[in-house]
Enzyme design. Structure first.
Site, mmCIF file in Angstrom:
data_model
loop_
_atom_site.group_PDB
_atom_site.id
_atom_site.type_symbol
_atom_site.label_atom_id
_atom_site.label_comp_id
_atom_site.label_asym_id
_atom_site.label_seq_id
_atom_site.Cartn_x
_atom_site.Cartn_y
_atom_site.Cartn_z
ATOM 1 N N SER A 1 3.414 -2.661 10.405
ATOM 2 C CA SER A 1 4.878 -2.724 10.455
ATOM 3 C C SER A 1 5.349 -4.012 10.088
ATOM 4 C CB SER A 1 5.168 -2.292 11.489
ATOM 5 O OG SER A 1 4.745 -1.129 12.077
ATOM 6 N N LYS B 1 0.061 4.146 -0.253
ATOM 7 C CA LYS B 1 -0.565 5.416 0.411
ATOM 8 C C LYS B 1 -0.331 6.547 -0.594
ATOM 9 C CE LYS B 1 0.550 3.455 4.825
ATOM 10 N NZ LYS B 1 0.479 3.591 6.275
ATOM 11 N N GLY C 1 2.291 1.703 10.664
ATOM 12 C CA GLY C 1 3.242 2.999 10.504
ATOM 13 C C GLY C 1 3.861 3.097 11.799
ATOM 14 N N HIS D 1 -9.565 0.910 4.799
ATOM 15 C CA HIS D 1 -8.255 1.104 5.486
ATOM 16 C C HIS D 1 -7.984 1.975 6.795
ATOM 17 C CE1 HIS D 1 -3.935 2.404 6.111
ATOM 18 N NE2 HIS D 1 -3.539 1.485 5.596
ATOM 19 N N GLU E 1 -5.500 -5.481 10.156
ATOM 20 C CA GLU E 1 -4.486 -4.403 10.474
ATOM 21 C C GLU E 1 -4.890 -3.815 11.874
ATOM 22 O OE1 GLU E 1 -2.298 -3.158 6.551
ATOM 23 O OE2 GLU E 1 -4.144 -1.877 6.954
ATOM 24 N N GLU F 1 -6.720 4.218 7.960
ATOM 25 C CA GLU F 1 -6.295 5.957 7.546
ATOM 26 C C GLU F 1 -7.737 6.252 7.034
ATOM 27 O OE1 GLU F 1 -2.761 5.544 5.522
ATOM 28 O OE2 GLU F 1 -1.867 4.952 7.160
ATOM 29 N N ASN G 1 0.889 -1.251 -0.130
ATOM 30 C CA ASN G 1 0.154 -0.064 0.176
ATOM 31 C C ASN G 1 0.958 1.097 0.188
ATOM 32 O OD1 ASN G 1 -1.846 2.056 0.472
ATOM 33 N ND2 ASN G 1 -2.054 1.477 2.595
#
Ligand code: PEP
Length: 252
Positions: free
Chosen positions: A202, A10, A168, A92, A162, A94, A8
């Site tokens: 991660s 981003k 991250g 996702h 996730e 985010e 991904n």
């Protein structure tokens, strides 16, 4: 079944940087052992399609549920498919936590992906406080039940577990944590529970093999570490070994 290694990107890499990346991304992987998917910016789909030197599949990072309309800045599933995407990330963390996407919207987006012939990769995962409060199973079941009705008519899909606290941050779930959460997701999926479930949070070249060899882990979704073609080559090769071995979970 092959392990899935998905990147991904981003909001990174326009068309020129995408072409540079693929000039350096050349894993010597067996497509029967590992399946490679890149979630790139929609504007870079064409560059990815024309510059990849090894077999890869492409996806977008978000879609709207409407096929078209007065929705400035949005991309429909149909447009993504026409532009070369075969997959769509949905939900996702985010999108959920920065842009306020709800469970109900995730359900509508999954339905839109299926309608357009895209494979949705639906992200689920708990916040740190939810995990600490012992609410992992409740959160995962709630997130899965919100999109499950959108899949009842059939269609291929994947889930990415996730944990939000691992995205991250450098914090990674242990292989055992991942297996346990994947078991919960699989059970919540009921008769659709044979879908591939990826772990994300991660993932690096140093932990990819252990995670992909864990029971019930069918692959990985990689953010930061997918941005470096040499590092992501190593993760792809970890998938190649794990997919070729008999020890890991199966992407049924
Ligand atoms: C992600 O963006 O889906 C992700 C897992 O990011 P990272 O690998 O950087 O934690």
């Amino acid at each position: 079944m092959p392990k899935v290694v998905a990147g991904n990107w981003k909001m990174h890499y326009g068309p020129a940087e995408t072409a540079n990346y693929f000039a350096r991304f050349r894993p010597d992987a067996n497509p029967e052992s590992v399946s490679l998917i890149f979630f790139v910016a929609g504007l870079s789909l064409h560059a990815a399609k024309t510059s990849a030197r090894v077999p890869v599949e492409l996806g977008v990072q978000s879609i709207h549920w409407e096929p078209s309309g007065a929705l400035t800045g949005e991309t429909s599933a149909e447009m993504a498919a026409e532009a070369g995407a075969s997959f769509a990330l949905v939900g996702h963390s985010e999108r959920r936590h920065v842009f306020g996407e709800t469970d109900a919207e995730v359900g509508r987006k999954v339905a839109a992906a299926v309608r357009a012939g895209l494979v949705p990769v639906v992200c689920v995962g708990e916040l740190l406080e939810e995990r600490r409060a012992g609410r992992l199973a409740e959160v995962l079941r709630r997130q899965v039940s919100a999109f499950l009705p959108s899949l009842q008519g059939g269609g291929r899909f994947m889930v990415a577990y996730e944990p939000v606290w691992a995205i991250g941050t450098g914090e990674t779930a242990t292989p055992q944590d991942a297996s346990d959460a994947h078991g919960i997701v699989r059970e919540a999926l009921g008769e659709l529970g044979r879908a591939p479930i990826l772990y994300g949070g991660s993932v690096k070249s140093g932990n990819a093999t252990a995670l992909m060899s864990a029971p019930d882990v069918d692959g990985v979704l990689v953010g930061g570490a997918s941005l470096d073609p040499e590092v992501f080559t190593k993760i792809a090769m970890a998938g190649d070994s794990a997919g070729g071995s008999t020890g890991g979970g199966s992407a049924g």
